[in-house]
Write a protein that holds these residues in place. Structure first.
Motif, mmCIF file in Angstrom:
data_model
loop_
_atom_site.group_PDB
_atom_site.id
_atom_site.type_symbol
_atom_site.label_atom_id
_atom_site.label_comp_id
_atom_site.label_asym_id
_atom_site.label_seq_id
_atom_site.Cartn_x
_atom_site.Cartn_y
_atom_site.Cartn_z
ATOM 1 N N ALA B 24 0.823 -1.216 0.000
ATOM 2 C CA ALA B 24 0.000 0.000 0.000
ATOM 3 C C ALA B 24 0.855 1.265 0.000
ATOM 4 O O ALA B 24 0.469 2.278 -0.559
ATOM 5 N N HIS B 25 2.050 1.207 0.618
ATOM 6 C CA HIS B 25 2.907 2.403 0.637
ATOM 7 C C HIS B 25 3.409 2.746 -0.761
ATOM 8 O O HIS B 25 3.939 3.825 -0.978
ATOM 9 N N LEU B 26 3.259 1.821 -1.728
ATOM 10 C CA LEU B 26 3.608 2.121 -3.124
ATOM 11 C C LEU B 26 2.367 2.463 -3.943
ATOM 12 O O LEU B 26 2.431 2.607 -5.160
ATOM 13 N N GLY B 27 1.224 2.534 -3.274
ATOM 14 C CA GLY B 27 -0.014 2.866 -3.977
ATOM 15 C C GLY B 27 -0.729 1.650 -4.542
ATOM 16 O O GLY B 27 -1.624 1.784 -5.364
ATOM 17 N N VAL B 28 -0.321 0.465 -4.091
ATOM 18 C CA VAL B 28 -0.933 -0.771 -4.593
ATOM 19 C C VAL B 28 -1.726 -1.421 -3.466
ATOM 20 O O VAL B 28 -1.165 -1.720 -2.409
ATOM 21 N N GLY B 29 -3.014 -1.614 -3.688
ATOM 22 C CA GLY B 29 -3.854 -2.239 -2.680
ATOM 23 C C GLY B 29 -3.713 -3.756 -2.699
ATOM 24 O O GLY B 29 -3.105 -4.330 -3.612
ATOM 25 N N ALA B 30 -4.302 -4.410 -1.692
ATOM 26 C CA ALA B 30 -4.130 -5.863 -1.581
ATOM 27 C C ALA B 30 -4.905 -6.613 -2.658
ATOM 28 O O ALA B 30 -4.443 -7.617 -3.162
ATOM 29 N N SER B 31 -6.085 -6.129 -3.036
ATOM 30 C CA SER B 31 -6.926 -6.834 -4.006
ATOM 31 C C SER B 31 -7.092 -8.296 -3.576
ATOM 32 O O SER B 31 -7.166 -8.586 -2.390
ATOM 33 N N GLY B 32 -7.153 -9.243 -4.507
ATOM 34 C CA GLY B 32 -7.309 -10.652 -4.147
ATOM 35 C C GLY B 32 -8.774 -11.043 -4.070
ATOM 36 O O GLY B 32 -9.673 -10.223 -4.235
ATOM 37 N N ALA B 33 -9.011 -12.341 -3.819
ATOM 38 C CA ALA B 33 -10.378 -12.858 -3.740
ATOM 39 C C ALA B 33 -11.142 -12.088 -2.668
ATOM 40 O O ALA B 33 -10.641 -11.862 -1.577
ATOM 41 N N MET B 34 -12.374 -11.715 -2.990
ATOM 42 C CA MET B 34 -13.154 -10.902 -2.063
ATOM 43 C C MET B 34 -13.707 -11.745 -0.912
ATOM 44 O O MET B 34 -13.731 -11.313 0.222
ATOM 45 N N ASP B 35 -14.157 -12.956 -1.215
ATOM 46 C CA ASP B 35 -14.616 -13.889 -0.178
ATOM 47 C C ASP B 35 -13.457 -14.865 0.066
ATOM 48 O O ASP B 35 -13.345 -15.901 -0.597
ATOM 49 N N ALA B 38 -14.283 -18.596 1.068
ATOM 50 C CA ALA B 38 -14.795 -19.408 -0.042
ATOM 51 C C ALA B 38 -13.673 -19.756 -1.011
ATOM 52 O O ALA B 38 -13.574 -20.883 -1.517
ATOM 53 N N PHE B 39 -12.801 -18.799 -1.255
ATOM 54 C CA PHE B 39 -11.674 -19.022 -2.158
ATOM 55 C C PHE B 39 -10.744 -20.096 -1.586
ATOM 56 O O PHE B 39 -10.320 -21.023 -2.287
ATOM 57 N N ALA B 40 -10.431 -19.981 -0.284
ATOM 58 C CA ALA B 40 -9.530 -20.945 0.357
ATOM 59 C C ALA B 40 -10.134 -22.351 0.336
ATOM 60 O O ALA B 40 -9.442 -23.336 0.073
ATOM 61 N N LEU B 41 -11.434 -22.423 0.579
ATOM 62 C CA LEU B 41 -12.109 -23.731 0.579
ATOM 63 C C LEU B 41 -12.032 -24.379 -0.806
ATOM 64 O O LEU B 41 -11.753 -25.573 -0.935
ATOM 65 N N ALA B 42 -12.247 -23.589 -1.848
ATOM 66 C CA ALA B 42 -12.207 -24.131 -3.215
ATOM 67 C C ALA B 42 -10.835 -24.731 -3.510
ATOM 68 O O ALA B 42 -10.728 -25.860 -4.019
ATOM 69 N N ASN B 43 -9.781 -24.013 -3.146
ATOM 70 C CA ASN B 43 -8.426 -24.539 -3.370
ATOM 71 C C ASN B 43 -8.188 -25.818 -2.579
ATOM 72 O O ASN B 43 -7.612 -26.782 -3.066
ATOM 73 N N ARG B 44 -8.671 -25.813 -1.323
ATOM 74 C CA ARG B 44 -8.454 -26.981 -0.456
ATOM 75 C C ARG B 44 -9.153 -28.206 -1.033
ATOM 76 O O ARG B 44 -8.610 -29.308 -1.033
ATOM 77 N N LEU B 45 -10.353 -28.013 -1.550
ATOM 78 C CA LEU B 45 -11.133 -29.150 -2.064
ATOM 79 C C LEU B 45 -10.427 -29.850 -3.225
ATOM 80 O O LEU B 45 -10.517 -31.063 -3.366
ATOM 81 N N VAL B 46 -9.723 -29.096 -4.060
ATOM 82 C CA VAL B 46 -9.051 -29.740 -5.198
ATOM 83 C C VAL B 46 -7.566 -29.997 -4.913
ATOM 84 O O VAL B 46 -6.806 -30.362 -5.812
ATOM 85 N N GLY B 47 -7.144 -29.818 -3.655
ATOM 86 C CA GLY B 47 -5.766 -30.145 -3.274
ATOM 87 C C GLY B 47 -4.740 -29.136 -3.746
ATOM 88 O O GLY B 47 -3.559 -29.455 -3.907
#
Lengths: 208, 290
Positions: B24-35, B38-47
């Motif tokens: 953020a100190h360079l003007g770049v926000g974190a962005s990334g999956a909003m939920d 839910a995103f972490a669960l999807a990755n976990r389900l497919v290993g």
């Protein structure tokens, strides 16, 4: 300094002027405690984001108070310079004459003051890599344009309030444009994408 | 090497991962999956590895085909999801065959689906992430019909062969989110603070990954000064000069010049990804002091 609440994972340290803010940002950056995940400087504040698993809000507040207190006692005004960037500028911007007029000085005087001052990056905002540069050597106070431009070309050097800045890429903008630089200020394919980061000193050099 | 073909991207389909925190100190926000959950669960389900990139799909309908058979998982929003007419239950790993269309119908609960594909989506890293940040214009553009994405190798373990992961559908009823005071709470009248906490706010259709706009009465300020821009976080409730509150979301600008009256606590941020236009939001003041 005043510490304001900012939810469950951040605190906002507020200062009475830009100079204090920049000193505090430097001191926080050097002292960086575990659990402080991000420091975001702005014109009169530093936002401190933390990981509550490593540092409680209460502990972070104490850390901010102690660190700032120490820095204010130790700091004798001698400025540490991180690194220096030289920006070549062609002073040919569309708002150059109008800006000189608003400041009540000649175009030559404006160019000379802008290029002879030492500037320092206070913070970055607006778009990635857009550095707000402040200087103790000049006392500009430049109003923004009444209507902002839909597109300001990349490399445009502008003035707004007490700040000067360079558009790292084409974007809409309302700053008074006094010149252009060919220097690349932002490249997201580099590990260090921004040519100017908070704390750095910057000088402009007349490029004819 | 396997590839995904985006046959029909729907209103907005983005590549997302864990984002770019710490810049953020360079003007770049974190962005990334909003939920994030839910995103972490999807990755976990497919290993997959936790940082494997997947798709964030706004509302649907969306059709995707794979060049060769591949495991996928759909989480987040609920709707009619099928492969070649076979229904795909939410929160399970499903093998889709070569060329079989995975169809996500219009979401009926929540608004953002997450699709993980085993191996992750392989697009170039930008500042350490594959996320699309629409505000900062970093990472891949929104996906278009006919676009082809490589499947990567970000595998960490086996496909999770659980029958059902007990996660409820996102609620379409009014949701209550926990807040703490923001830095400029005292810039607002006591009546406005009460109003914020006591009434039901309505999610505006003009909401996106930058912010969730709320419809309701104007919040009145007691302090009329102009605010110098200051650092922002996701979940900050900013109030614009017309009195309208906006909850900043993952692609928010790193600094903002509108006063923040309150901030949503971290554990409630994921639910912002799933609120639908017209849905109600209530705020509850968190107790205790972290």
């Amino acid at each position: 300094m005043k510490i304001l609440p900012f939810g469950d994972r951040a605190l906002l340290a507020e200062f009475s002027n830009l100079d204090q803010t920049m000193r505090a940002f430097r001191a926080f950056g050097v002292a960086r405690a575990p659990g402080i995940i991000e420091l975001i400087p702005a014109a009169s504040t530093v936002l401190v984001r933390l990981d509550p698993n490593k540092l409680s809000l209460r502990a972070a507040e104490q850390w901010v108070t102690d660190t700032y207190g120490r820095a204010s006692r130790v700091d004798t005004g001698g400025e540490v310079v991180d690194s220096n960037v030289i920006i070549p500028v062609r002073y040919n911007g569309p708002d150059l004459a109008q800006t000189a007029l608003m400041l009540g000085i000649s175009v030559a005087e404006l160019i000379s003051r802008h290029s002879q001052a030492q500037w320092r990056c206070a913070f970055i905002g607006f778009v990635p890599g857009f550095a707000y540069l402040a200087s103790k050597d000049v006392d500009f106070d430049v109003p923004r344009r009444h209507t902002s431009r839909a597109t300001v070309p990349r490399g445009s050097v502008g003035l707004a309030g007490e700040f000067t800045g360079i558009y790292p890429r084409s974007s809409p903008g309302g700053w008074q444009i006094i010149g252009t630089t060919p220097l690349e200020l932002w490249n997201e394919s580099h590990d260090d994408p921004a040519a100017i980061t908070p704390g750095m000193t910057v000088r402009f050099e007349v490029d004819t | 090497m396997n590839q995904l073909n985006i046959v029909q991207p729907g209103p907005l389909t983005l590549v997302q991962d864990l984002g770019r925190p710490g810049l953020a100190h360079l003007g770049v926000g974190a962005s990334g999956a909003m939920d994030r959950a839910a995103f972490a669960l999807a990755n976990r389900l497919v290993g997959n590895a936790p940082d494997a990139a997947g798709l964030e799909i706004l509302f649907g309908p969306v059709t995707i085909r794979a060049e060769a058979s591949v495991w996928v998982a759909v989480t987040g929003a609920w709707g009619n999801v099928s492969v070649e007419g076979r229904e795909v239950p939410p929160h399970t790993a499903t093998l889709i065959g070569q060329g079989e269309p995975l169809v996500l119908g219009a979401a009926d609960h929540g608004i953002r689906y997450y699709v993980a594909v085993r191996g992750g989506i392989d697009v170039p890293l930008v500042l350490g992430s594959r996320s699309s940040d629409l505000l900062a214009r970093l990472g891949p553009s929104p996906l278009v019909a006919g676009e082809v994405l490589k499947v990567g190798t970000a595998v960490q373990g086996p496909v999770a062969l659980v029958d059902v992961v007990p996660v409820d559908a996102p609620s379409n009823s009014p949701v209550t989110l926990e807040v703490r005071p923001g830095p400029r709470r005292d810039w607002f009248t006591p009546e406005s603070w009460r109003e914020l906490l006591e009434r039901e706010w309505i999610v505006s259709p003009r909401s996106d990954r930058t912010g969730i706009r709320l419809e309701g009465p104007a919040l009145e300020r007691s302090e009329q000064r102009e605010l110098p821009s200051e650092g922002m976080v996701p979940g900050a409730i900013q109030v614009s000069p017309d009195g309208a509150p906006t909850i900043l979301a993952v692609d928010h600008p790193v600094t903002g010049g509108y006063p923040v009256i309150a901030v949503i606590t971290d554990e409630w941020l994921d639910s912002l990804a799933q609120v639908r236009p017209g849905q109600g939001i209530r705020f509850r003041l968190a107790t205790g002091r972290g």
